[in-house]
Design an enzyme around this catalytic site. Structure first.
Site, PDB file in Angstrom:
ATOM      1  N   LYS A 196      41.682  40.876 100.513  1.00 18.94           N
ATOM      2  CA  LYS A 196      41.907  39.623 101.250  1.00 18.94           C
ATOM      3  C   LYS A 196      43.187  39.737 102.074  1.00 18.94           C
ATOM      4  CE  LYS A 196      44.096  35.812 100.591  1.00 18.94           C
ATOM      5  NZ  LYS A 196      44.436  35.385 101.979  1.00 18.94           N
ATOM      6  N   SER A 249      54.719  36.687  97.608  1.00 16.33           N
ATOM      7  CA  SER A 249      55.834  35.934  97.053  1.00 16.33           C
ATOM      8  C   SER A 249      55.891  36.039  95.537  1.00 16.33           C
ATOM      9  CB  SER A 249      55.724  34.455  97.450  1.00 16.33           C
ATOM     10  OG  SER A 249      54.687  33.819  96.731  1.00 16.33           O
ATOM     11  N   THR A 250      57.098  35.878  95.006  1.00 15.00           N
ATOM     12  CA  THR A 250      57.288  35.924  93.558  1.00 15.00           C
ATOM     13  C   THR A 250      56.543  34.789  92.869  1.00 15.00           C
ATOM     14  OG1 THR A 250      59.403  37.068  93.734  1.00 15.00           O
ATOM     15  CG2 THR A 250      59.031  35.791  91.737  1.00 15.00           C
ATOM     16  N   GLY A 253      53.002  35.728  92.610  1.00 11.36           N
ATOM     17  CA  GLY A 253      52.923  36.841  91.663  1.00 11.36           C
ATOM     18  C   GLY A 253      52.966  36.367  90.221  1.00 11.36           C
ATOM     19  N   GLU A 270      53.933  43.545  93.806  1.00  9.13           N
ATOM     20  CA  GLU A 270      55.094  43.878  94.632  1.00  9.13           C
ATOM     21  C   GLU A 270      55.528  42.577  95.292  1.00  9.13           C
ATOM     22  OE1 GLU A 270      57.303  44.230  97.539  1.00  9.13           O
ATOM     23  OE2 GLU A 270      55.734  45.322  98.603  1.00  9.13           O
ATOM     24  N   CYS A 304      60.183  42.520 102.501  1.00  7.52           N
ATOM     25  CA  CYS A 304      60.550  42.225 101.113  1.00  7.52           C
ATOM     26  C   CYS A 304      61.753  43.035 100.656  1.00  7.52           C
ATOM     27  CB  CYS A 304      59.362  42.478 100.193  1.00  7.52           C
ATOM     28  SG  CYS A 304      58.620  44.102 100.401  1.00  7.52           S
ATOM     29  N   GLU A 401      65.471  34.382  98.639  1.00  8.69           N
ATOM     30  CA  GLU A 401      64.914  35.212  99.704  1.00  8.69           C
ATOM     31  C   GLU A 401      64.577  34.325 100.900  1.00  8.69           C
ATOM     32  OE1 GLU A 401      61.725  38.802 100.070  1.00  8.69           O
ATOM     33  OE2 GLU A 401      61.013  36.987  99.072  1.00  8.69           O
TER      34      GLU A 401
END
Length: 490
Positions: A196, A249-250, A253, A270, A304, A401
């Site tokens: 995707k 994004s964290t 994730g 990642e 990133c 970030e």
């Protein structure tokens, strides 16, 4: 700082050169009015008939209408990948390698077309897509083609087996390169793929689907499902997906980690970063400045592993900042298709809003903001290169970030303080060390909690080198021999 869409006279004070516009031709790429999903070797409409538009960030022009995948489409694609897996995984590695080599060569043949396409859909400068992204995309397929018949010798035991169907979700900052990072090792190891792409940058993945057909790749081995977060979530949750690979994004994730907990799915994540770029007092200033600029302003800082925290030894702060500001004043912002452009457009209105909010927060918390004089184009999503001084560890801009062309500058006095400040982050993806002493590079690097550490350079990538992070930057590695393990039952 000059805009490539305006007169170059404003840059005369900082440069002896004036640049006439040098736009790359759009005629090398033919974008269709609409695209379907790519399932089982064919382009097809979404089951629910939904579509969305993809726009050019530099002009806000609608480029194409894209089919939007839903849960039923995810199920169709996973079933197609499962059917294809039996024959694909049974092929000798040397046969799979032929397809990967063929894909790599076609990417090279179509690299100019793909570079223009990526710049139109993403907003990054053509010299980045042309000279960085596309060569690396082809290199990853060449590299993993070489591994396909050597898996017994990769260090994971004899006769390692593929996992099955890989569900892969990629971001918008390096659309085609992130696709290569995911698909190349998956195919080399005998897995099939449902990928995707990000909703703001689906075009290069759809062009890659055409490359798969051009290369004669068996139907169902690669499936491409453009869509929004719900289609990514459906792919991750599908019970017949054996491997999940996510870059993004964290926050997302963490949601994926929770979703797959308790299942047998193998996962690599990642995620975000807040990389520290450490400059010691014996560093070559001009070289360091170039590395700082590359570290944070490459791809508008939408990287990133960007070096978004600059840690400068106190004794050289003034000299370095003067040199850095002079250099920023020579960068050219404007039309991403112009070969002279250094700073392109921000990928979306949503991302521009996030950057703006965090920068305003930095000013409100007392950090000192500076940008070179810069005329922003009237249409599209733009943000001038920005740096903050008088930043402390407590500032939001030093912790969060930003994912934009924004640099936070902090100082240190000793190597121990530099290491402490660099490691004082929830992230651990990248770092840079600038010094003439090799012993200092090794001593500092051994103490940094970062997955990738550059010395006297920044943002250098190679398919043979593993990439990944610690802490909230994720887990697992992509690239190199290490990148094979995530797609093998070892």
């Amino acid at each position: 700082m000059a805009s490539t869409s305006a007169s170059t006279s404003a840059s005369a004070s900082v440069s002896a050169f004036e640049y006439a516009p040098a736009p790359e031709s759009r005629s090398v790429v033919d974008i269709a009015p609409s695209y379907g999903l790519f399932i089982d070797g064919e382009f097809t409409e979404a089951a629910e008939g939904k579509v969305f538009k993809t726009v050019s960030p530099s002009t806000e022009e609608v480029l194409s209408e894209i089919a939007q995948a839903g849960e039923a489409d995810v199920d169709r694609a996973v079933k197609a990948a499962r059917r294809a897996f039996e024959k694909w995984s049974a092929l000798p590695g040397s046969e799979r390698a032929k397809y990967l080599f063929r894909i790599a060569r076609i990417i090279q043949e179509r690299s100019r077309e793909l570079a223009v396409l990526e710049t139109l859909d993403n907003g990054k400068p053509i010299k980045e897509t042309r000279d960085a992204d596309l060569p690396l995309v082809a290199a990853h397929f060449f590299y993993y083609a070489g591994w396909a018949d050597k898996l017994d010798h990769a260090g994971f035991g004899s006769n390692p087996q593929p996992l099955g169907v890989a569900g892969q979700v990629i971001p918008w900052n390096f659309p085609l390169l992130m696709l290569a990072w995911k698909i190349a090792p998956a195919l080399a190891t005998g897995n099939t793929v449902v990928l995707k792409p990000a909703e703001t940058t689906p075009l290069s993945a759809l062009f890659f689907a055409d490359i798969c057909r051009q290369a004669g790749l068996p139907k169902g081995v690669v499936n491409i499902l453009p869509g929004y977060g719900d289609s990514g979530a459906a792919l991750v949750a599908h019970p017949d997906v054996d491997k999940v690979a996510f870059t993004g994004s964290t926050a997302v994730g963490k949601a994926i980690a929770r979703q797959v907990a308790g299942t047998t799915k193998k996962v690599t994540l990642e995620l975000g970063g807040k990389g520290a770029n450490i400059v010691f007092d014996d560093a070559p200033i001009d070289q360091a400045v170039e590395g700082i600029v590359t570290g944070i302003f490459f791809n508008q800082g939408q990287v990133c592993c960007a070096g978004s925290r600059l840690l400068v030894q106190e004794s050289i702060q003034d000299e370095l900042m003067d040199s850095l500001k002079r250099r920023l004043s020579t960068l050219r912002l404007g039309d991403p298709l112009d070969k002279n452009t250094d700073i392109g457009a921000i990928n979306s209105a949503e991302q521009l809003s996030r950057i703006t909010t965090l920068v305003e927060q930095g000013e409100a918390e007392g950090a000192e903001r500076w940008s070179p004089e810069c005329e922003l184009p009237s249409s599209g999503y733009w943000f001038a290169p920005t740096l903050f001084t008088n930043v402390t560890q407590a500032h939001t801009i030093a912790r969060d970030e930003i994912f934009g062309p924004v640099l936070s500058v902090l100082t240190f006095r000793t190597p121990e303080e530099a290491v402490a400040k660099a490691n004082n982050s929830q992230y651990g993806l990248s770092a840079g060390i600038w010094t003439e002493k090799g012993s200092r590079i090794l001593a500092v690097a051994s103490k940094l909690r970062a997955g990738v550490i550059w010395s006297n350079t920044f943002n250098k990538f190679d398919p043979t080198s593993p990439f990944g992070g610690y802490k909230e930057s994720g887990f697992g590695r992509e690239g190199g021999r290490h990148g094979l393990e995530a797609y093998l039952d070892v």
